[in-house]
Design an enzyme around this catalytic site. Structure first.
Site, PDB file in Angstrom:
ATOM      1  N   GLY A 106       0.827  -1.197   0.000  1.00  0.00           N
ATOM      2  CA  GLY A 106       0.000   0.000   0.000  1.00  0.00           C
ATOM      3  C   GLY A 106       0.862   1.247   0.000  1.00  0.00           C
ATOM      4  O   GLY A 106       1.545   1.539  -0.969  1.00  0.00           O
ATOM      5  N   GLU A 107       0.800   1.997   1.090  1.00  0.00           N
ATOM      6  CA  GLU A 107       1.536   3.251   1.250  1.00  0.00           C
ATOM      7  C   GLU A 107       1.164   4.245   0.141  1.00  0.00           C
ATOM      8  O   GLU A 107       2.020   4.863  -0.466  1.00  0.00           O
ATOM      9  CB  GLU A 107       3.042   3.011   1.283  1.00  0.00           C
ATOM     10  CG  GLU A 107       3.490   2.186   2.477  1.00  0.00           C
ATOM     11  CD  GLU A 107       4.996   2.117   2.605  1.00  0.00           C
ATOM     12  OE1 GLU A 107       5.551   2.910   3.382  1.00  0.00           O
ATOM     13  OE2 GLU A 107       5.608   1.274   1.907  1.00  0.00           O
ATOM     14  N   HIS A 108      -0.139   4.382  -0.107  1.00  0.00           N
ATOM     15  CA  HIS A 108      -0.613   5.370  -1.066  1.00  0.00           C
ATOM     16  C   HIS A 108      -2.080   5.664  -0.780  1.00  0.00           C
ATOM     17  O   HIS A 108      -2.719   5.009   0.040  1.00  0.00           O
ATOM     18  CB  HIS A 108      -0.429   4.877  -2.514  1.00  0.00           C
ATOM     19  CG  HIS A 108      -1.207   3.633  -2.842  1.00  0.00           C
ATOM     20  ND1 HIS A 108      -0.628   2.389  -2.886  1.00  0.00           N
ATOM     21  CD2 HIS A 108      -2.516   3.447  -3.126  1.00  0.00           C
ATOM     22  CE1 HIS A 108      -1.528   1.480  -3.192  1.00  0.00           C
ATOM     23  NE2 HIS A 108      -2.701   2.104  -3.344  1.00  0.00           N
ATOM     24  N   ALA A 109      -2.590   6.661  -1.466  1.00  0.00           N
ATOM     25  CA  ALA A 109      -4.015   6.984  -1.429  1.00  0.00           C
ATOM     26  C   ALA A 109      -4.515   7.095  -2.865  1.00  0.00           C
ATOM     27  O   ALA A 109      -3.726   7.157  -3.817  1.00  0.00           O
ATOM     28  CB  ALA A 109      -4.248   8.290  -0.673  1.00  0.00           C
ATOM     29  N   GLY A 137      -3.580   4.366   2.867  1.00  0.00           N
ATOM     30  CA  GLY A 137      -3.636   3.008   3.379  1.00  0.00           C
ATOM     31  C   GLY A 137      -2.288   2.315   3.343  1.00  0.00           C
ATOM     32  O   GLY A 137      -1.559   2.405   2.343  1.00  0.00           O
TER      33      GLY A 137
END
Length: 322
Positions: free
Chosen positions: A233-236, A281
């Site tokens: 993840g580590e993005h929106a 997230g």
């Protein structure tokens, strides 16, 4: 140099770029090119080289050497004897054309005795444990420790910032034959329990789109074989909705709306997590057998991703002001 800065008599300070209220203590050496902000506290026996930028309200405890290429944002804490490096392949009397850039972002804290390899970023609000050896960049608000440093949790917000608070299936009504959902306290993120039916033949869990899953999916993907120490993840997303179900094993999801963060354990195929657009997230703590199923409201579109947390916060705050 500001007239209100305090420079101890034993300090050797050559820089003229030092802000109001900054205090430089015994035997500190500051080279001419360094830029130091306001209300900084540089404790004794520190060294600051030329290509170093220190923001406002930064605390640097004793015995820290800040080499060329280190940039420190506002409100950072650096514990005693933290070791920075700026050259991955150092040789005596051999100097690179440029030194690796290391960035410590706003509000981060680095515990005493930690070692940071060159060219990494310590994200906004992150915490590095004492004695950790940090070999790669640390995500915003992550807590890392060990050698090599690994993510052990995420920083919370509000009254108890030590660790992010969590939501679990216990927050949901317990009737297995009735689907339910509950807000987790982060924007419009919701935790869902699907209907579950059990008999001698085994268990069945069922969810219905637009009722239990609040959108009609156009795509799904599966995440599996994730090493235990890795993060996903580590993005929106700007427009895309997502729905997460760990259909086998377990993982932990961290959701963030730029104001609040919450950690949710996904450890059953009857539990789902809805992430609306503009939710940052991250998933981690994957069990070895974990299989994460993700439904999305849209087809893949690279332009819909926000991959930098600072950019995400900026967009989120702009939307709030519209």
């Amino acid at each position: 140099m500001s007239n209100s800065a305090f420079i101890h008599d034993t300090a050797d300070v050559k820089s003229l770029s030092i802000g109001d209220g900054t205090r430089v203590w015994q035997y500190v050496v500051v080279l001419p090119g360094a830029k130091i902000g306001s209300d900084v506290n540089l404790c004794s026996h520190c060294l600051v080289e030329n290509d170093v930028v220190i923001g406002d309200r930064v605390t640097v405890k004793s015995g820290v050497y800040l080499w060329d290429g280190i940039h420190i944002a506002d409100d950072v804490f650096i514990g005693p004897n933290v070791t920075f490096t700026n050259d991955k392949f150092p040789r005596s009397k051999m100097y690179p054309d440029t030194f690796a850039q290391t960035r410590i972002e706003k509000g981060a804290s680095i515990g005493g005795g930690a070692v940071l390899l060159p060219g990494i970023t310590i994200g906004t609000g992150a915490m590095v444990g004492a004695g950790a050896v940090v070999t790669k960049s640390v995500p915003p608000y992550a807590i890392v420790m060990g050698s090599p440093a690994r993510v052990a949790g995420f920083v919370g917000d509000g009254a108890d910032p030590a660790t992010v608070s969590s939501s679990t299936r216990s927050d949901l009504p317990a009737d297995p034959e009735t689907s339910s959902r509950v807000g987790v306290g982060v924007g419009d993120v919701t935790l869902h329990r699907f209907k579950r039916f059990s008999d001698a033949r085994g268990d069945l869990s069922v969810g219905e789109f637009l009722q239990d899953v609040p959108f009609q999916p156009k795509r799904y993907f599966l995440v599996f074989n994730v090493p235990e120490e890795k993060k996903r993840g580590e993005h929106a997303h700007l427009r895309c909705h997502q729905f997460l179900i760990c259909v086998k094993g377990s993982c932990t999801a961290v959701v963030d709306d730029s104001i609040s963060r919450k950690e949710i354990s996904l450890d059953s195929p009857e539990i789902g997590l809805y992430l609306p657009p503009m939710t940052w997230g991250t998933q981690y703590k994957y069990s070895r057998d974990a299989v994460l199923l993700v439904f999305t409201s849209d087809y893949y579109d690279a332009s819909d991703y926000i991959g930098e947390y600072a950019e995400f916060v900026k967009i989120a705050r702009n939307q709030e002001n519209v």
